[in-house]
Design an enzyme around this catalytic site. Structure first.
Site, PDB file in Angstrom:
ATOM      1  N   ASP A 104       0.845  -1.202   0.000  1.00 21.18           N
ATOM      2  CA  ASP A 104       0.000   0.000   0.000  1.00 21.18           C
ATOM      3  C   ASP A 104       0.880   1.251   0.000  1.00 21.18           C
ATOM      4  OD1 ASP A 104      -2.159  -1.699   0.257  1.00 21.18           O
ATOM      5  OD2 ASP A 104      -2.183  -1.552   2.448  1.00 21.18           O
TER       6      ASP A 104
HETATM    7  N1  URA Z   1      -0.997  -6.091   3.767  1.00 19.94           N
HETATM    8  C1  URA Z   1      -1.545  -4.853   3.847  1.00 19.94           C
HETATM    9  O1  URA Z   1      -2.593  -4.669   4.442  1.00 19.94           O
HETATM   10  N2  URA Z   1      -0.889  -3.843   3.256  1.00 19.94           N
HETATM   11  C2  URA Z   1       0.287  -3.972   2.614  1.00 19.94           C
HETATM   12  O2  URA Z   1       0.844  -2.991   2.105  1.00 19.94           O
HETATM   13  C3  URA Z   1       0.835  -5.268   2.530  1.00 19.94           C
HETATM   14  C4  URA Z   1       0.175  -6.310   3.115  1.00 19.94           C
END
Ligand code: URA
Length: 244
Positions: A104
Site C-alpha cells: 500500500d
Molecule cells: N498487507 C496490507 O494490508 N498492506 C500492505 O501494504 C501489505 C500487506
C-alpha cells in the site's frame, strides 16, 4: 562505457578478468577484434559485442532489485495521479522493471522489482505460497494484543473474500506484531488486524521469501546478486502443500 566494464556488467567475468580476455584478442565489437579494455561501447549492448564469437549483451541479463519503499511512494508501475512510483526509484535505462506484488502507498519496506516476468509470476502466484513477513504497529499507546486474538490471526480470520490461511504471528513487544503470510490478498494484513479489533497504523514488510530487508535504509535500492536471485527462483519453484 568501457568495454571491460561492459563485459563485467554482462556477467562474462570480473572487471580484471575481462581486461585479460580483451587483451588476448578474444573480443570483437561490430565484428572487429578490439584489444583495448578502455574501448568505448554503447551501454545497452547495441554495439554487437562478442566473446569467442558468442554475442554478449547486457540487455539479455534479467535483473532483480530490492527496494526499501518509503511511505507515500506507490508500488504500481505507473500512477494515475502522477505520484512517485517504486519503479522511479531505480535507475534502469536499458530495461523496464515491474514491481513484484504490491505494498500500500502508506506501507514501507521490502518490495522487489524485476524485468523477469516469469519469476515475478511465480513469486506472486498463490500456488507457490512464498512467505512474506510484516512488522505492524497496532492500536495506540503500546497496549498488548491479548493471546486469544493473536490465536485468531494465526488460525484464520473470516474476511469478506474468505478465511485467511494459517499465519505465523508473534508479538515482538506490546502492540507490535510480526506476521508471516503465505498468501497475498489486497490489504490483507490491515484487514486481518482490523477484524480482530486492532487496526494497523504502521506496516513494514521485512522479508520476502529468502530475502530480508536487513539494514538497507529507507529509500535505498540494491541489485540482487546472482546467488540471491537463484535463492528466489528456488523459493518460486516449489509449490506449497495443498490446503483446504
Ligand atoms: N498487507 C496490507 O494490508 N498492506 C500492505 O501494504 C501489505 C500487506
Amino acid at each position: 562505457m568501457r568495454l571491460a566494464k561492459f563485459l563485467a556488467h554482462a556477467g562474462v567475468a570480473s572487471r580484471r578478468a575481462a581486461e585479460e580476455i580483451i587483451r588476448e584478442g578474444r573480443v570483437t565489437v561490430g565484428g572487429t577484434i578490439v584489444t583495448d579494455p578502455a574501448h568505448g561501447v554503447d551501454d545497452d549492448g547495441a554495439d554487437d559485442v562478442a566473446v569467442d564469437n558468442r554475442p554478449v549483451g547486457i540487455k539479455d541479463t534479467k535483473s532483480v532489485w530490492l527496494v526499501h519503499k518509503p511511505s507515500g511512494v506507490v508500488s504500481t508501475a505507473k500512477d494515475t495521479h502522477n505520484r512517485r512510483t517504486v519503479v522511479d526509484m531505480v535507475d534502469s535505462p536499458r530495461t523496464r522493471l515491474y514491481p513484484v506484488g504490491r505494498l500500500d502507498a502508506d506501507s514501507t519496506g521490502l518490495i522487489l522489482l524485476t524485468d523477469d516476468g516469469d519469476l515475478a509470476n511465480r513469486l506472486t502466484h498463490p500456488r507457490y505460497e512464498v512467505p512474506k513477513t510484516y512488522v505492524v504497529s497496532v492500536g495506540r499507546g503500546g497496549i498488548a494484543v491479548p493471546e486469544q486474538e493473536l490465536r485468531r490471526l494465526r488460525e484464520g480470520v473470516e474476511l469478506d473474500d474468505g478465511m485467511t490461511l494459517p499465519a505465523d504471528v508473534r508479538q515482538l513487544r506490546p502492540g507490535v506484531l510480526q506476521i508471516t503470510l503465505r498468501e497475498g490478498r489486497k490489504r490483507q494484513v490491515k484487514r486481518m488486524c482490523a477484524e480482530i479489533g486492532h487496526p494497523v497504523h504502521r506496516l513494514q514488510r521485512v522479508a520476502f521469501g529468502p530475502l530480508r530487508l536487513g539494514d538497507l535504509g529507507e529509500g535505498r535500492v540494491r541489485r540482487l546478486s546472482p546467488a540471491e536471485v537463484q535463492r528466489l527462483r528456488d523459493a518460486g519453484a516449489r509449490p506449497g502443500p495443498v490446503t483446504g
